[in-house]
Write a protein that holds these residues in place. Structure first.
Motif, PDB file in Angstrom:
ATOM      1  N   LEU A  49       2.798   0.311   3.964  1.00  0.00           N
ATOM      2  CA  LEU A  49       1.526  -0.342   3.668  1.00  0.00           C
ATOM      3  C   LEU A  49       0.380   0.672   3.665  1.00  0.00           C
ATOM      4  O   LEU A  49      -0.748   0.330   3.980  1.00  0.00           O
ATOM      5  CB  LEU A  49       1.247  -1.434   4.697  1.00  0.00           C
ATOM      6  CG  LEU A  49       2.105  -2.687   4.598  1.00  0.00           C
ATOM      7  CD1 LEU A  49       1.837  -3.605   5.769  1.00  0.00           C
ATOM      8  CD2 LEU A  49       1.847  -3.410   3.290  1.00  0.00           C
TER       9      LEU A  49
ATOM     10  N   THR B 148      -7.214   1.515   2.147  1.00  0.00           N
ATOM     11  CA  THR B 148      -8.293   0.690   1.617  1.00  0.00           C
ATOM     12  C   THR B 148      -9.142   0.113   2.750  1.00  0.00           C
ATOM     13  O   THR B 148     -10.365   0.061   2.645  1.00  0.00           O
ATOM     14  CB  THR B 148      -7.722  -0.454   0.760  1.00  0.00           C
ATOM     15  OG1 THR B 148      -6.774   0.097  -0.143  1.00  0.00           O
ATOM     16  CG2 THR B 148      -8.795  -1.157  -0.022  1.00  0.00           C
ATOM     17  N   LEU B 149      -8.493  -0.308   3.837  1.00  0.00           N
ATOM     18  CA  LEU B 149      -9.242  -0.855   4.972  1.00  0.00           C
ATOM     19  C   LEU B 149     -10.211   0.197   5.529  1.00  0.00           C
ATOM     20  O   LEU B 149     -11.376  -0.095   5.761  1.00  0.00           O
ATOM     21  CB  LEU B 149      -8.283  -1.309   6.075  1.00  0.00           C
ATOM     22  CG  LEU B 149      -7.593  -2.657   5.875  1.00  0.00           C
ATOM     23  CD1 LEU B 149      -6.474  -2.822   6.886  1.00  0.00           C
ATOM     24  CD2 LEU B 149      -8.567  -3.801   5.992  1.00  0.00           C
TER      25      LEU B 149
ATOM     26  N   ARG C  85      -1.326   2.018   1.378  1.00  0.00           N
ATOM     27  CA  ARG C  85      -2.479   1.687   0.523  1.00  0.00           C
ATOM     28  C   ARG C  85      -3.404   0.695   1.219  1.00  0.00           C
ATOM     29  O   ARG C  85      -4.624   0.761   1.074  1.00  0.00           O
ATOM     30  CB  ARG C  85      -2.006   1.101  -0.807  1.00  0.00           C
ATOM     31  CG  ARG C  85      -1.556   2.174  -1.799  1.00  0.00           C
ATOM     32  CD  ARG C  85      -0.741   1.581  -2.935  1.00  0.00           C
ATOM     33  NE  ARG C  85      -1.465   0.597  -3.695  1.00  0.00           N
ATOM     34  CZ  ARG C  85      -0.921  -0.546  -4.187  1.00  0.00           C
ATOM     35  NH1 ARG C  85       0.326  -0.818  -3.964  1.00  0.00           N
ATOM     36  NH2 ARG C  85      -1.619  -1.374  -4.887  1.00  0.00           N
ATOM     37  N   LEU C  86      -2.809  -0.225   1.971  1.00  0.00           N
ATOM     38  CA  LEU C  86      -3.626  -1.194   2.700  1.00  0.00           C
ATOM     39  C   LEU C  86      -4.460  -0.490   3.775  1.00  0.00           C
ATOM     40  O   LEU C  86      -5.669  -0.694   3.870  1.00  0.00           O
ATOM     41  CB  LEU C  86      -2.737  -2.261   3.334  1.00  0.00           C
ATOM     42  CG  LEU C  86      -3.451  -3.282   4.207  1.00  0.00           C
ATOM     43  CD1 LEU C  86      -4.371  -4.154   3.388  1.00  0.00           C
ATOM     44  CD2 LEU C  86      -2.464  -4.138   4.965  1.00  0.00           C
TER      45      LEU C  86
END
Lengths: 321, 253
Positions: free
Chosen positions: A77, A83-84, A79-80
């Motif tokens: 995860l 981005t967060l 990318r998550l």
């Protein structure tokens, strides 16, 4: 689109061509299937294995394997997490005029003021002291920011933790990304100073090794502090106090070669080897083998402690935050 | 095949903060309005524990729609969270097969400082979708939630109805096989309820599982094929709505 606000209304209304549409929505065009998303369906269908969540109290080795799975899933995860962290930074600057440049400006002001003062106090040559001070302060701000942020790594996102099951290491990654991006704000100042004072990094194995060790250690540190901070709410002030003392004990404002007699005792401060293995290669100064040794020992201890702590407490984190 | 198996699930919360002794007394007073033997206990390390769920067991097969009823504090939300994998069992076992969608509180873990669009993107990334797929989710939620320009404004500027529509659209856009839902979403206006109804209908018709906790008998009658009545963290009654609902309503009123 333009937003119109009318005093007699409770809501903002759109003032464009779709004004004529009745406010009540018509029934859904296609009741089944409820969504029209070929790509989403295809991507979800492409994962053959049906997700299975099988939870029971962890015993013995289960702690370890679940913690490993948590970290592995968080890497998937990535990318998550990225981005967060990125959105956290972006959010910080909403409504700010200079935005990220404030951090850069603060670094410049701090380095200029401290540089002048301490170069005079310590009777050192400004030419070699200023880049040293700048790099040290930026690195210390990176470490300090991660420590402070790390204490709240899980408590800050209690809403998210209670809303959806997610690998806990995603939150650690978020803190890492956020602090890395904050660090990047000041990199420009370092580059300029290094160029002006002609400081060349040592380009060999030591530079990437130092950086890798630094990053992995920060990760482990965030993990440890995050878990402790979730359980004990006293962590932020404790960490703050320790950091303040370490700031003066560690050679940040003063160069380590000011101390020669008993310099081995300096290695008892874990921050010194950790900072030196990054600072040395970047500033092109040699790093003693004893520093590398101590940095490795501290790192291994930190990883083992943080991993075991995380493995033991992972299942309880949702109960604590 | 989607499915849920819960066996002998127990969940207890440790009370760490404040003076555990006096907290114990006050909690006992608060919890034990009526006979409550042992919602508070001490574990082997002498910590005060609140027993939120004890010895809960049931199984759900595809097509079953379970309604949870019970007084406030009966353990409904804790059970939903345990089904969502948020609270890992202290005792017993929870097995959930299939992609789980959780609608537990109105915020849905969304960030109120971020815009609707950014929150949708984060949800897409959470499910590991590609940019194309995230674009589709965005379009779908945009059409369902009907937020217009608010899509690009932070969630804190939304009315409660708007955040409800966004949350519901988002939770159902990425088709969960198992939908776990708290009662709050029934707070929408009539037009929204109509749309939500057709969306839930679409969801349930796909032979998936719905678990919903609610106070409203009308919701149970409309949606559920099975009801579990929770009381003091235990299953008091488990059966078809026609049996459980009258008994529950009689006991409560």
């Amino acid at each position: 689109m333009r937003l119109v606000y009318r005093a007699d209304m409770n809501s903002i209304e759109r003032s464009d061509q779709d004004d004529g549409r009745p406010p009540q929505s018509e029934p859904m065009a296609h009741p089944t299937p409820i969504t029209d998303e070929p790509h989403v369906e295809a991507e979800l269908a492409a994962r053959r294995d049906e997700p299975v969540m099988d939870l029971m109290p962890e015993r013995g080795f289960g702690h370890i394997s679940h913690a490993v799975r948590d970290i592995r899933e968080s890497l998937r995860l990535f990318r998550l997490g990225w981005t967060l962290g990125w959105l956290d930074i972006k959010l910080r600057y909403r409504g700010s005029l200079l935005g990220p440049f404030w951090v850069t400006i603060s670094t410049v002001i701090l380095v200029a003021a401290m540089g002048m003062l301490y170069a005079t106090l310590l009777h050192t040559d400004l030419k070699s002291y200023l880049p040293f001070l700048c790099f040290s302060l930026v690195l210390w701000a990176y470490l300090g920011g991660t420590v402070t942020d790390g204490c709240a790594a899980f408590t800050n996102v209690s809403g998210l933790i209670h809303a959806v099951r997610m690998p806990f290491s995603v939150h650690v990654m978020r803190v890492m990304v956020r602090n890395f991006l904050t660090f990047l704000h000041s990199v420009g100042v370092i580059i300029v100073l290094f160029a002006v004072f002609r400081i060349a990094p040592t380009l060999n194995w030591s530079l990437p090794t130092g950086v890798c060790l630094w990053m992995v250690d920060l990760y482990a540190l965030t993990l440890t502090l995050g878990v402790l901070g979730a359980r004990f709410r006293d962590m932020p002030p404790i960490a703050g106090n320790i950091l303040q003392i370490l700031f003066f004990v560690t050679p940040i404002l003063w160069k380590p070669d000011l101390i020669y007699m008993g310099r081995q005792y300096m290695l008892l401060d874990p921050c010194y080897p950790l900072i030196e293995i990054v600072r040395g290669p970047f500033m092109g100064t040699p790093v003693r083998p004893s520093i590398w040794l101590m940095a490795s020992i501290y790192s291994v201890v930190l990883w083992v402690v943080s991993f075991l702590l995380f493995a033991r407490m992972r299942g309880r984190l949702a109960y604590w935050v | 095949m989607a499915g849920i198996d819960v066996t002998n699930l127990s969940i207890s919360f440790p009370l760490y903060h404040g003076d555990a002794r006096s907290l114990k007394k006050s909690m006992k007073k608060a919890l034990g309005g009526r006979s409550s033997p042992g919602r508070l206990a001490r574990d082997e390390r002498n910590r005060v524990m609140v027993q939120a769920l004890s010895d809960v067991s049931f199984s759900l097969n595809p097509g079953e729609r379970l309604g949870l009823v019970g007084r406030n504090g009966a353990g409904k939300t804790t059970l939903l969270r345990a089904l969502g994998g948020i609270y890992e069992p202290v005792e017993g076992r929870v097995t959930v097969r299939g992609r789980v969608g959780t609608l537990l509180d109105t915020s849905l873990g969304m960030d109120h400082e971020l815009t609707g669009r950014e929150n949708i993107r984060l949800r897409g990334l959470f499910f590991g979708l590609s940019e194309t797929a995230i674009g589709e989710v965005e379009a779908d939620v945009e059409a369902f939630a009907d937020l217009g320009t608010f899509m690009d404004l932070p969630l804190k500027t939304y009315s409660s109805g708007m955040s409800l529509r966004l949350a519901f659209g988002l939770a159902t856009a990425i088709m969960p096989e198992v939908l776990i839902m708290d009662e709050w979403f029934m707070a929408g206006d009539a037009a929204f309820m109509q749309r939500a109804a057709s969306r839930i209908a679409g969801l349930v018709e796909g032979a998936e599982i719905l678990v919903i906790s609610t106070h409203l008998p009308s919701i149970i009658e409309k949606w559920c094929t099975r009801v579990i009545w929770m009381d003091q963290g235990r299953v008091r009654m488990d059966g078809v709505p026609a049996d459980v609902l009258p008994a529950y309503l009689e006991a409560e009123h």
